[in-house]
Design a protein around this motif. Structure first.
Motif, PDB file in Angstrom:
ATOM      1  N   THR A  78       3.895 -29.539  -0.188  1.00  0.00           N
ATOM      2  CA  THR A  78       3.062 -30.425   0.633  1.00  0.00           C
ATOM      3  C   THR A  78       3.572 -31.856   0.508  1.00  0.00           C
ATOM      4  O   THR A  78       3.724 -32.572   1.509  1.00  0.00           O
ATOM      5  N   MET A 120       5.396 -22.980   2.658  1.00  0.00           N
ATOM      6  CA  MET A 120       3.973 -23.045   2.318  1.00  0.00           C
ATOM      7  C   MET A 120       3.180 -21.984   3.064  1.00  0.00           C
ATOM      8  O   MET A 120       2.299 -21.323   2.493  1.00  0.00           O
ATOM      9  N   LEU A 162       7.168 -26.718   5.162  1.00  0.00           N
ATOM     10  CA  LEU A 162       5.946 -26.169   5.757  1.00  0.00           C
ATOM     11  C   LEU A 162       6.032 -24.655   5.913  1.00  0.00           C
ATOM     12  O   LEU A 162       5.064 -23.937   5.625  1.00  0.00           O
ATOM     13  N   ARG A 207       5.453 -34.128   3.519  1.00  0.00           N
ATOM     14  CA  ARG A 207       4.941 -35.451   3.880  1.00  0.00           C
ATOM     15  C   ARG A 207       6.047 -36.506   3.787  1.00  0.00           C
ATOM     16  O   ARG A 207       6.209 -37.345   4.682  1.00  0.00           O
TER      17      ARG A 207
END
Length: 200
Positions: free
Chosen positions: A65, A51, A48, A69
């Protein structure tokens, strides 16, 4: 003897995990599970953070992503094992591994991105190796099966990080830096941490 003499070497890892670590881990499975939970949470956070730091890197955002997850799914799965065993999700001190690797990340771009991707890949590669050892040697069948089920994900994750590095950087730059960081990674694990950890 519990162990085979043919412990695997994973790609660019410079040293394979010692039998002493395997022995330590299977004798302290509750602590290993708790540490594993923290590792999955941190791995999701790393994806994250990258990102958020590089939102204009479309391929990176798409790939990470999916990794974030999946890491959170693994975090939930490990926590279910902790609940079954009555182990609260509590603080654990960290071995020098993560901080030692983080200290290798150069501050200026684009070096910072390259180092972040390569170190993330090395951590995932080591996780792949060690979860495989737990899958092979863990005396609890359900837990051994669980660790075996995670191996494909770990291999995919380190592959993605290194493919991203290869996407954004020249191949020779990427491979030279990976060689240097892989040496540091193995040196950080040369001494067995006195407390059982996934990366200790």
């Amino acid at each position: 003897m519990l162990f085979s003499s043919t412990l695997p070497v994973v790609h660019t890892l410079k040293q394979r995990t010692s039998w002493a670590w395997v022995e330590q881990a299977i004798n302290h499975l509750d602590t290993i599970l708790l540490d594993h939970s923290h590792c999955e949470r941190k791995a999701a956070g790393v994806a994250l953070n990258l990102m958020f730091r590089y939102p204009s890197h479309g391929k990176l955002v798409r790939q990470l992503t999916a990794i974030a997850r999946e890491e959170l799914e693994h975090f939930e799965q490990v926590n279910q094992f902790l609940e079954k065993r009555g182990i609260p999700l509590d603080f654990l001190s960290s071995p020098p591994y993560g901080a030692g690797l983080k200290a290798q990340i150069r501050r200026l771009e684009p070096d910072r991105l390259l180092d972040s991707l390569l170190i993330s890949g090395l951590i995932e590669a080591r996780s792949h190796e060690r979860l495989g050892l737990l899958a092979t040697h863990c005396p609890e069948p359900e837990l051994a099966e669980f660790y075996g089920s995670l191996m494909a994900s770990e291999a995919r994750h380190y592959g993605i990080y290194w493919l991203l590095a290869d996407t954004y950087f020249e191949r020779d730059v990427f491979t030279r830096r990976l060689e240097d960081l892989a040496i540091v990674e193995s040196e950080l694990l040369a001494t067995l941490h006195p407390e059982p950890r996934i990366h200790g």
